[in-house]
Scaffold this active site. Structure first.
Site, mmCIF file in Angstrom:
data_model
loop_
_atom_site.group_PDB
_atom_site.id
_atom_site.type_symbol
_atom_site.label_atom_id
_atom_site.label_comp_id
_atom_site.label_asym_id
_atom_site.label_seq_id
_atom_site.Cartn_x
_atom_site.Cartn_y
_atom_site.Cartn_z
ATOM 1 N N ASP A 93 0.894 -1.341 0.077
ATOM 2 C CA ASP A 93 0.021 0.004 -0.080
ATOM 3 C C ASP A 93 0.911 1.237 0.082
ATOM 4 O OD1 ASP A 93 -2.184 1.850 0.172
ATOM 5 O OD2 ASP A 93 -2.046 1.738 2.486
ATOM 6 N N ASP A 95 0.522 5.298 0.002
ATOM 7 C CA ASP A 95 -0.538 6.276 0.307
ATOM 8 C C ASP A 95 0.042 7.756 0.455
ATOM 9 O OD1 ASP A 95 -2.393 7.856 1.567
ATOM 10 O OD2 ASP A 95 -3.681 5.842 1.714
ATOM 11 N N ASP A 265 3.197 1.467 3.454
ATOM 12 C CA ASP A 265 2.585 1.310 4.808
ATOM 13 C C ASP A 265 2.894 -0.223 4.993
ATOM 14 O OD1 ASP A 265 0.991 1.271 6.843
ATOM 15 O OD2 ASP A 265 -1.028 1.798 5.940
#
Lengths: 360, 341
Positions: A93, A95, A265
């Site tokens: 992930d 972000d 992440d």
């Protein structure tokens, strides 16, 4: 009322386009989760034997967000301890929330729930005025943030292909519909990796724990981190590095690592029971599509054009405050306390982000 | 590919198992006098592991050496003490390691592929004037390397190319040692062989094992000794009790740590009272969850040091930190020091 409006728009999209949601691999072994608009609760532990069932379910309940498990289970509908874990895709992930970008100061703000103080940029741990910690952040999605997230995604793909040997065909990149990208790796070998083993992969791409051992290799024709550090040396960033003492050298190397490392992440990759956004569903925070992006197309991919869900219709809305933005090749804003008529997608974005309300 | 001598050296391999099967010997019959030498060697293997942490590498008969291995496993499977089983598996693995480092590279590759299904190949690469004889697929590498604590094993510090980690011959043997140990432990756990008429032998083994467990591990005292907390936990604790903010991971770490020290969920809830966004109901629910009283019923441990590092929660490292892998071990060890004072 706002929820009802968004739900109506989402229903419209799913009635027209639910066919875009393609069958996740081994759909009958995945757990699905749906965030509901009104109740704000997650309906979990759902399972579908085929993709039509999934389409119909989404069309019927019209959720604000749709998730599926990166894991495969023997009994996906049971509660966690009875599910019988079979393996999990390797997912990453990226972000913008986790990346420091200068533009955050321009479009993000936070409000202290205690004293009402409003600050710019990412929310601090405690209010700068009263020291209170009940802080609400308000974010915006901007081109610069998304470009930075894309840059990190490209760096990760380089690691996955050159270092880990995955093929382009094994890697699926998906814009999340908000501020980042999900990267799924489809590999038989990755399925059984434990959480601790995934952590090592994360540490590798984030450059955590690089030891001075690595410096022994940078003079060689090496690969991996040694090669990344060596190429930075060649770029003259470490001129005369051999004359530096070890501590100074390590400090310089650390700055190279920081630049070459990917900001991901870590929690998402390590969690082998994670629910992750299903591609081609809508993101409740923006009304944009979570959309699969071909790696070859990633450099020129622009979510503000390509992730637009509803292309037709107009809506009259009241905008409290919104910065300038571009959507579907048109420019909008900035707005402050005005009533405007906008294309449906732009109106939906502002309403979902809590910047505007529909006018009836 | 493997000779009879090899089978005696590596009795855990697929070929050794097949060879033993081909002899159609029943372990049940081992109590017969004619098989005494096998039982004796099996018992000796266990005794050597328990007493010296080392299983001897000399033998007179290949067959006795090979057969004594499954026999030792059958005997151990009847014993409850987990410690002795672990010690045995480790000693066998160390014995194999010592053979492997002196064996041919072809043999190492053969055993790795045939018995452990590793994706491994010759590499013959030289970096930093060191010969990296093999390249090993990263998932096979990780499965074993994460068990070894030393910076050089961390994936970040390896030459990794197109999915393969370059390793030296000695490193291949060391990684195989981990794999062998795991295999032997699972063999002991899954052994279904009925051992008849060997009660006397088993009693003797239990005697060794009692000697082993006489070095009792220390219990946590009833009172929590804050000054023995590791620096990372101290920091979170101070932050929480001084009314600061703590992330989800910080809260989880502190809660799991305190629960493992024997604090009750109510006591832990009280500690969180100082936190700025304290919600008693929610906090109690989450703490009970971590304690195993709710949800999956699993009592959680605090994350180990390497995980805390990944989350950026490893702070103010001291000398003791360098010697341990887990915050609870830190507490145990520093308690010992604290008591001495």
């Amino acid at each position: 009322m706002i929820e009802e409006y968004i739900k109506k728009k989402f229903a419209e999209y799913y009635n027209l386009f639910s066919w875009r949601i393609i069958k996740p691999k081994e759909i009958d072994k995945r757990e699905f989760g749906f965030l509901l608009f009104k109740e704000k609760i997650m309906v979990r532990h759902k399972c579908f034997s085929n993709v039509n069932e999934l389409h119909n379910f989404i069309k019927t309940i019209v959720p604000s967000d749709v998730y599926y498990s990166s894991a495969y289970y023997l009994k996906p509908e049971e509660d966690m301890r009875k599910k019988e874990w079979l393996g999990a895709d390797l997912v990453f992930d990226i972000d913008a929330d986790h990346i420091e970008t200068l533009c955050k100061k321009e479009h993000d703000k936070w409000v202290c729930k205690n004293c009402g103080y409003i600050g710019e940029g990412a929310p601090p741990e405690a209010c700068l005025k009263c020291g209170g910690t009940k802080i609400q952040g308000e974010t915006w999605i901007c081109q610069k943030c998304l470009d930075k997230a894309k840059e990190e995604t490209l760096k990760l793909i380089d690691f996955l292909m050159r270092d880990f040997g995955f093929e382009k065909e094994d890697i699926e990149v998906c814009f999340t519909g908000h501020r980042g990208y999900h990267i799924h790796v489809d590999s038989k070998e990755a399925l059984q990796l434990t959480s601790d083993e995934r952590k090592e992969i994360i540490d590798y791409v984030m450059g955590i724990g690089v030891d001075s051992i690595m410096l022994n290799f940078i003079n060689e024709q090496a690969y991996g981190w040694a090669e990344r550090i060596a190429s930075a040396v060649k770029d003259n960033k470490l001129k005369n590095y051999l004359t530096l003492n070890k501590r100074k050298l390590m400090r310089r190397v650390e700055s190279i690592i920081k630049e070459k490392a990917v900001k991901v992440d870590a929690v998402v990759t390590m969690d082998i029971h994670r629910l992750i956004r299903l591609p081609e569903t809508l993101n409740g925070k923006t009304g944009l599509r979570a959309i699969k992006v071909e790696i070859n197309h990633l450099e020129e991919f622009n979510p503000f054009n390509e992730a637009v869900a509803l292309k037709n219709g107009e809506e009259k809305i009241y905008v409290k405050e919104a910065p300038k933005f571009t959507l579907d090749k048109r420019e909008f804003g900035p707005y402050k306390n005005v009533e405007v008529t906008l294309p449906a997608a732009a109106a939906l974005l502002l309403i979902c982000k809590g910047k505007a309300e529909p006018v009836i | 590919m493997l000779t009879n001598i090899d089978l005696a050296k590596y009795p855990f391999t697929r070929e050794a198992a097949e060879y033993i099967e081909s002899l159609e010997l029943k372990i049940e019959e081992l109590a017969l006098a004619e098989f005494n030498s096998i039982i004796n060697r099996a018992e000796e293997r266990i005794k050597e592991a328990v007493m010296n942490f080392k299983i001897s590498k000399e033998w007179t008969s290949n067959d006795v050496e090979v057969l004594s291995f499954p026999t030792a496993i059958a005997l151990l499977s009847k014993i409850k003490d987990e410690k002795i089983k672990r010690r045995y598996a480790l000693s066998e693995a160390k014995r194999a390691y010592e053979f492997l480092i002196n064996d041919e590279e072809e043999k190492i590759i053969y055993i790795a592929r045939e018995t452990f299904k590793w994706k491994i190949d010759f590499a013959e690469a030289i970096f930093n004037s060191q010969l990296f004889a093999f390249k090993l697929y990263f998932s096979d590498y990780l499965r074993n390397a994460i068990k070894i604590k030393d910076a050089k094993w961390k994936l970040t510090n390896r030459i990794l190319k197109e999915g393969y980690v370059f390793i030296t011959k000695e490193e291949a043997a060391r990684l195989l040692e981990e794999e062998i140990q795991k295999k032997i432990l699972s063999k002991i756990e899954n052994s279904k062989i009925e051992v008849k008429n060997l009660e006397e032998r088993i009693k003797k083994i239990i005697c060794y094992s009692n000697k082993l467990s006489s070095t009792l591990s220390i219990e946590f005292p009833k009172k929590t000794v804050f000054s023995a907390f590791p620096p990372c936990i101290k920091k979170i604790y101070e932050m929480v009790t001084s009314g600061g903010h703590a992330s989800h991971m910080e809260r989880f770490t502190l809660t799991a740590f305190l629960l493992n020290l024997g604090l009750k969920p109510e006591d832990v809830t009280q500690i969180f009272k100082g936190i700025s966004d304290f919600d008693e109901e929610k906090t109690r629910y989450q703490i009970e969850h971590i304690s195993g009283a709710r949800g999956s019923g699993v009592k959680y441990s605090p994350p180990k040091c390497s995980t805390l590092k990944t989350y950026g929660l490893c702070v103010n490292q001291d000398e003791l930190c360098k010697k341990i892998k887990h915050p609870l071990t830190y507490y145990k060890k520093s308690l010992k020091l604290w008591r001495k004072k």
